[in-house]
Motif scaffolding. Sequence first.
Motif, short mmCIF file in Angstrom:
data_model
loop_
_atom_site.label_atom_id
_atom_site.label_comp_id
_atom_site.label_asym_id
_atom_site.label_seq_id
_atom_site.Cartn_x
_atom_site.Cartn_y
_atom_site.Cartn_z
N LEU A 106 -8.77 -9.41 1.04
CA LEU A 106 -7.96 -9.94 2.45
C LEU A 106 -7.31 -10.72 2.24
N GLY A 107 -6.52 -10.65 2.93
CA GLY A 107 -5.21 -12.23 3.21
C GLY A 107 -4.04 -12.22 1.75
N GLN A 108 -4.87 -11.47 0.79
CA GLN A 108 -3.55 -11.94 -0.55
C GLN A 108 -2.81 -10.44 0.14
N SER A 109 -1.55 -10.78 0.21
CA SER A 109 -0.10 -10.24 0.45
C SER A 109 0.46 -9.48 0.14
N LEU A 110 0.74 -8.44 -0.20
CA LEU A 110 1.31 -6.96 -0.74
C LEU A 110 2.40 -6.84 -2.22
N ASP A 111 2.83 -8.50 -1.99
CA ASP A 111 3.65 -8.35 -3.54
C ASP A 111 2.58 -8.74 -4.28
N GLN A 112 1.61 -10.18 -3.45
CA GLN A 112 0.68 -10.20 -4.96
C GLN A 112 -0.18 -9.03 -5.91
N GLN A 113 -0.57 -7.82 -4.60
CA GLN A 113 -1.01 -6.48 -5.18
C GLN A 113 -0.41 -6.09 -5.91
N LEU A 114 0.77 -5.86 -5.53
CA LEU A 114 1.76 -4.86 -6.83
C LEU A 114 2.17 -5.94 -7.89
N VAL A 151 7.19 1.31 -8.83
CA VAL A 151 6.90 0.37 -7.95
C VAL A 151 8.27 -0.45 -7.40
N HIS A 152 8.99 -0.07 -8.25
CA HIS A 152 10.47 -1.22 -8.79
C HIS A 152 11.48 -0.20 -8.65
N GLY A 153 10.88 1.04 -9.47
CA GLY A 153 12.53 1.40 -9.37
C GLY A 153 13.31 1.18 -10.33
N SER A 181 -14.06 1.66 -1.43
CA SER A 181 -13.66 0.90 -2.11
C SER A 181 -12.11 1.70 -2.95
N THR A 182 -12.00 2.74 -3.03
CA THR A 182 -10.41 3.05 -3.42
C THR A 182 -9.45 2.68 -2.34
N GLN A 183 -8.21 2.33 -2.97
CA GLN A 183 -7.01 1.67 -2.29
C GLN A 183 -6.42 3.02 -3.20
N TRP A 184 -5.18 3.01 -1.73
CA TRP A 184 -4.01 3.43 -1.51
C TRP A 184 -2.26 2.54 -1.59
N LEU A 185 -2.22 2.30 -2.02
CA LEU A 185 -0.62 1.75 -1.95
C LEU A 185 0.86 3.06 -1.80
N ALA A 186 1.51 3.04 -0.95
CA ALA A 186 2.50 3.92 -0.25
C ALA A 186 3.83 2.71 -0.38
N GLY A 187 5.10 3.39 -0.39
CA GLY A 187 6.45 2.56 0.07
C GLY A 187 7.40 3.69 0.24
N LEU A 188 8.24 3.22 0.85
CA LEU A 188 9.42 3.55 1.30
C LEU A 188 10.82 2.70 0.85
N GLU A 189 11.61 3.12 0.73
CA GLU A 189 13.03 2.38 -0.40
C GLU A 189 13.98 2.71 0.45
N ALA A 220 24.65 4.17 -2.93
CA ALA A 220 23.44 4.47 -2.19
C ALA A 220 21.67 5.61 -2.51
N ALA A 221 20.38 4.89 -1.85
CA ALA A 221 19.65 5.95 -3.18
C ALA A 221 18.51 5.18 -2.12
N SER A 222 17.64 6.23 -1.49
CA SER A 222 16.10 7.20 -0.46
C SER A 222 14.97 6.90 -1.58
N ALA A 223 14.19 5.76 -1.96
CA ALA A 223 12.56 6.07 -3.05
C ALA A 223 11.21 6.58 -2.02
N ALA A 224 10.23 6.83 -2.21
CA ALA A 224 9.38 7.06 -2.12
C ALA A 224 7.93 7.05 -2.75
N PHE A 225 7.45 6.16 -2.99
CA PHE A 225 5.93 6.16 -4.00
C PHE A 225 4.67 6.08 -3.35
N VAL A 226 3.86 6.56 -4.18
CA VAL A 226 2.54 6.07 -3.37
C VAL A 226 1.38 6.48 -5.10
N GLN A 227 0.87 4.92 -5.01
CA GLN A 227 0.07 5.06 -5.94
C GLN A 227 -1.83 5.09 -5.62
#
Length: 640
Positions: free
Chosen positions: A27-35, A136-138, A333-341, A360-367
């Motif tokens: 907890l408190g860890q930024s999402l960037d650090q998790q990535l 995650v990074h495209g 403790s299962t974790q989901w990571l998702a993003g739109l770009e 232009a490009a759009s993206a969505a991901f889930v881990q």
Amino acid sequence: MIRPTALTLLLGLSTALSAAPERLQVLGQSLDQQLMSQAELGSSLIMIDAEQIASAGAVDINAILNQFVPGLFAQGKAGRYDGAYYALQGSRAKDILWLVDGNRINNRLYGSTYLDSINPMVIARIEVLKGGQGLVHGSDAIAGVVNIVTREPSADAGGQLQLTYDTLNSLGIGFSTGAQIGDVELLLFGSHDRSDGYELYRDEDVHWTAADHQQRGYHVNNVGAKLAYRPTNTQRLSLLAQHNQAELERTRPYGTLASHNRREQTLLTADWQVQLSAATALQTKAYYHQWDSFYFRLDQDDNGDLTLWDNDSFWGFKDHGIKLLASHQQADSTQWLAGLERQYFSGADEVMEFHSDNEAASAAFVQLQPRKLNNRLATSFGLRYDRLDDGEDQWTGSIGLHTPLLESQSTDLALRANLGTSYRLPTAEELHAVAKFGVIGNRDLRPEQGQNLNLGLEYQGSVYWQVELYWRRVEDLIGTVAIDDNLYQYQNLDGEIDSYGIDLSSRFDLSPRLSAELRGAWGQSETQGRQLDGVPQWTAQTRLHYRGERFELWWDQQGNGAFTDYGREAPSHWLTHLGASLWLDPLQQHRLLLRIENLFDQRGVQSIFNPGGTAPPDRRDPIDVLGAPRLAQLQYHYRF
């Protein structure tokens, strides 16, 4: 699109691992650090912290990367503030994604990047994540990601001033300081670098029609600020703004009397994070990157006649986008990571006479990161979908695995694996080039496709060592095909690039104050039966470091194998560097650092220069570009 064989393997492995369920969220860890913590899920992560950067004494980010990252070849083509050869585990330069605080800075005009946009004084750490990271990074993360993380603003951090001078008449001045205005914390920074440069070519390779001055000098200014604001304990806003101005000489050994680039670069980022609950966090990231360069070139032919090829001809790009990220941890403790770009890009080049409207490009991901099996086996698997506004759909997937094999109070042996697919979008040049230089673009190009498998063992005990095996294939390669006697076009080729190899690294103490580091890499990267241009088969680094009470001494040796470019070979070579630093006061506010680069004055071949079609036929053979001679660098550092 993902190849059927890779997709079948991804789905098969995900089914086999779906029963693996306990990943603890910090907890408190930024999402960037998790990535970037994908290392905990199977990817190899090399971390270079601020102390390592400072102790190395290097002001060039390429030199820092060469010292500390096994399997990464980073070599400037003509010294600092110039293009460079980059290869990560045998990749092409365009297969590496470069980030600043998690925001891409790759030059989408030509698929390369320039690292001089970052002031080393404000770097908190450099993270190098190996293996395909397209999930995650495209685009562009086929071989891995290099993320340069800047320092956090803090009024308590104080300030620092740095002065650097070397025997090439190079001068560097840099500063950074923290401040606070109300609830807003600030980091202000700036730098100025200039150099006369050094002779790049052998005397016999310089024609009388070229300028007598063959030293490549530069003047570069950097200024910026970063701020952080916390309206509540669960929210944080961070903004970064920096601007660069540069005057960069461009020497040519035949027919050019004067040539230079005048360059301006602006990078703006915004990062807003909110902790919605103990289990859920959201992050919004936005960036704007503008690069404007103006090229001047005055030529002289064998008759003494002058030709003004370019008079501040423009080339540059704008790249901006926004990314929404979410992280959620279930009760088990299962974790989901998702993003739109969403990303936008445009570029133009008056030298090559092409212009690109907004791409232009759009993206969505889930881990999915299931809970650990028996509190040991960490797994992850995910999918990404990209939609190009003027192109086809793109699917990307990855699976990761990390598990301890041996654990005790003093030792730790772990196995990791990463399997994935990735891609690279066509550049503006590949899409829009015109026939001026004999190659035209192609709006129907498909993205290049990458597949990778990385396996690693890591041991931590009295001796640290790490071994990593990798395999990568890149298909749908974008190259040129003859469509007329004197005209080529960019097209997707039938060929492929196959890369495989091994990275090794070790650290150990020879005494309480003396430590040693050994790193090496060997790899084969072939297309059509030959090694890729600009990619050596091996690299190696050794380092001895002695730490006293108030002084440090170190010895570095770096080598790389031979590589070819434009059909000419640059032989293998080794360089040796020495360094020493001394704190002048007990409070460690004043430090002197002396660094001797290229101790034995080995003028190895650093890159290959191609004169191009503007030179007469008898002067078009590629020419060696020499590395820097031995130099001494003195640095003064003051903390306040």
